[in-house]
Design an enzyme around this catalytic site. Structure first.
Site, PDB file in Angstrom:
ATOM      1  N   LYS A 102      -3.075 -15.198   2.433  1.00  0.00           N
ATOM      2  CA  LYS A 102      -4.636 -15.255   2.229  1.00  0.00           C
ATOM      3  C   LYS A 102      -4.823 -16.507   1.484  1.00  0.00           C
ATOM      4  CE  LYS A 102      -4.120 -10.432   3.439  1.00  0.00           C
ATOM      5  NZ  LYS A 102      -4.590 -10.059   4.691  1.00  0.00           N
TER       6      LYS A 102
ATOM      7  N   ASP B 231      -0.605  -5.040  -6.360  1.00  0.00           N
ATOM      8  CA  ASP B 231      -0.658  -5.910  -5.149  1.00  0.00           C
ATOM      9  C   ASP B 231      -1.783  -6.709  -5.156  1.00  0.00           C
ATOM     10  OD1 ASP B 231      -0.674  -6.690  -2.536  1.00  0.00           O
ATOM     11  OD2 ASP B 231      -0.412  -4.880  -1.556  1.00  0.00           O
TER      12      ASP B 231
ATOM     13  N   TRP C 267      -3.399  -0.006   2.532  1.00  0.00           N
ATOM     14  CA  TRP C 267      -2.073  -0.584   1.897  1.00  0.00           C
ATOM     15  C   TRP C 267      -1.651  -0.039   0.731  1.00  0.00           C
ATOM     16  CZ3 TRP C 267      -0.836  -2.867   6.081  1.00  0.00           C
ATOM     17  CH2 TRP C 267      -1.835  -3.245   6.734  1.00  0.00           C
TER      18      TRP C 267
END
Lengths: 354, 354
Positions: free
Chosen positions: A194, A170, A103
């Site tokens: 999440k 992030d 990511w």
């Protein structure tokens, strides 16, 4: 069918209360005789949901009036480009990125389309098995970007660097899982799916003073300032995901906040890592000091046990244990809502394999 | 509390079956012992949902293999910029736009950031009270963009022009409400929250042959080609909104498809417009020939009746009848799921005011 032990990497387990309350709201929201899905986002019933979903983040993070919270669509992947659009100077823009996994690399790829990117640290050559720590970020950069937790490799930043520029993180996969000084950061973003809620919405925390300095004519939807000016109602927001996110954060606040969640997460992680360290059949992919409390990526040391192990965890009612397709092995994601009882079931299965 | 008559402009009424099935899926999806909200978007339970949500659009629109359907986040407002990013040539790009209202103007604003925009027709000077019809669009344009229905002003394009370039249409507020030759269009987009489903997802239909011609390095999330290549799973999609959208489209398909919906919508519109035309107390904002079948924007001819009318429709259990803040008056949005019985209740209230 009985409830499963859900180790899914995301979308993932949420508090049972969130499922029950959000399902009820679809049938009749707040007793108004209408579904949550059929009311205007500007109605007197939904506006307080958005307002509170923004306010609760600031309470949980202990942030002041210099920060704003917005909810947007598109996922963290859209933030990969919104960050440089809002922070990378149009002329000779330059940003520093830490490359700790898939990511992080995705974020780097998008930033490169808008300016110069210096990767100040990377563990790519060692298959992202650790978090680089030996780097400096000076004021010559428009901003620094890092990824707090790497779901695939099971690594997590235990500390954050002191940098001499705007700090962006992030936190999609470990937000609200541990006590952090959130005021160190200027922009924090997290896909909800999440620890925050269901898929379909992304939260962005913005320190207002860092905006408006790029010289860019930012496309409207990508402009943080515009979302802030419109109280996160620039356009129709993802109504149901925002509501379920609010329910999830209220559950967190009502159960001891981040402090209590951290203790629960540490206990769960210790239980599983102790088994991995004591059981010669299992090992992690990453260095011990960088192990994630959220995602435990591990593998068998003896592949001949694979069939027996796979049968055993499935029979125990465990779901979502397969590793990411890019790495293989197994991944136990232990987000906030996963009870320690589920971890114990997994550990018992691991002990049973000979 | 009994069910209301919901004229909300969007998010709006959906079939009751959609509320019931989507609420049930949150408690237990497909009988797998897990909530729809906690499963991986790549699981064997969700992938068929996305696949079918894409396939059913092509069946309903009678489109062939030269078209692809994707679902993305961000709303139609994100499409305002994705369209020029994907279609406007990087060098000397030029597009033609039809300006029929607030949302059309929003699309124009974003396109101007990426190239030259010629507004080939506009009714702005007359408060968007009609649809401009007298214009030509030649091959010198990279594409032509129009808005099929204008929710605020209550106007609708009854026919679409023959243009000599790529044809793009924002159908957010009247998609699947009437029979159209969808193959006339190269790109069709629609925020789900009217006739398609709940807020939080946008559908885009793309004729593949029009992509890849701009010379731009498109940011990944904004690139239609990438979403298509990943089967609309480039990143975590808005799982719940996509599922509820599939349920809504299945309900449409199981109840006669677009053809039957059109007949129901024509009957509802006739009922309400006949009352407006026959009752001297009410009038529409727009020209008769451009009246929308979806959104009937109207006002009182005698403002002294306002209090009596407002009390009467609220007492009748009507919801969402206030006009858009930019226009005032009233707006009866009659999307696919609104039953004609609700329109009859409104007409009866209108008749009762003296």
């Amino acid at each position: 069918m009985s409830k499963k032990h859900n180790f899914s990497a995301g979308p993932c387990i949420l508090p049972q209360e969130v499922f029950e309350k959000s399902a009820a709201a679809i049938l009749d929201f707040n007793g108004i005789g209408l579904s949550l899905l059929e009311i205007s986002h500007r109605s007197k019933d939904f506006v307080p949901v958005m307002d509170e979903a923004r306010a609760i983040v600031k309470r949980l993070m202990k942030l002041g009036d210099d920060y704003e919270v917005i909810y947007v669509g598109g996922g963290a992947s859209l933030q990969f480009l919104m960050v440089p659009f809002n922070l990378m100077k149009k002329d000779n823009g330059k940003a520093a990125y830490l490359d700790t996994g898939t990511w992080a690399a995705g974020a780097i790829k998008e930033a490169k389309k808008l300016g110069t990117v210096d990767v100040v640290g990377s563990s790519k050559e060692e298959n992202y098995s650790f978090i680089p720590k030996d780097y400096k970020v000076g004021s010559e950069y428009d901003y620094f970007h890092c990824t707090s937790n790497n779901t695939i490799y099971g690594t997590q930043m235990k500390t954050f660097p002191e940098v001499d520029t705007v700090m962006v993180c992030d936190m999609s996969s470990d937000i609200f899982s541990r006590v952090i000084d959130f005021s160190k950061f200027d922009i924090i973003y997290a896909g909800a799916q999440k620890n925050m809620g269901p898929a379909g919405v992304t939260m962005v925390v913005v320190k207002k003073s860092v905006l408006g300095k790029t010289g860019r004519d930012i496309p409207s939807y990508l402009d943080y300032s515009l979302h802030i000016a419109k109280d996160s109602m620039y356009n129709t927001p993802p109504v149901f995901p925002v509501y379920a996110t609010l329910l999830t954060l209220q559950h967190l606040e009502n159960n001891g906040g981040i402090e209590a969640a951290e203790l629960r997460n540490e206990a769960k992680a210790k239980l599983l890592y102790d088994e991995i360290d004591n059981n010669p059949l299992f090992e992690t992919f990453c260095r011990k000091e960088d192990r994630s409390l959220m995602n435990v990526s591990f593998k068998l040391t003896d592949e001949s046990k694979k069939e027996a192990f796979d049968i055993a965890w499935k029979e125990a009612g465990i779901n979502g244990l397969n590793g990411h397709r890019s790495l293989g092995g197994y991944r136990a994601s232990m987000y906030n809502a996963l009870p320690i009882e589920s971890v114990q079931v997994l550990v018992d299965v691991m002990k049973s394999i000979n």
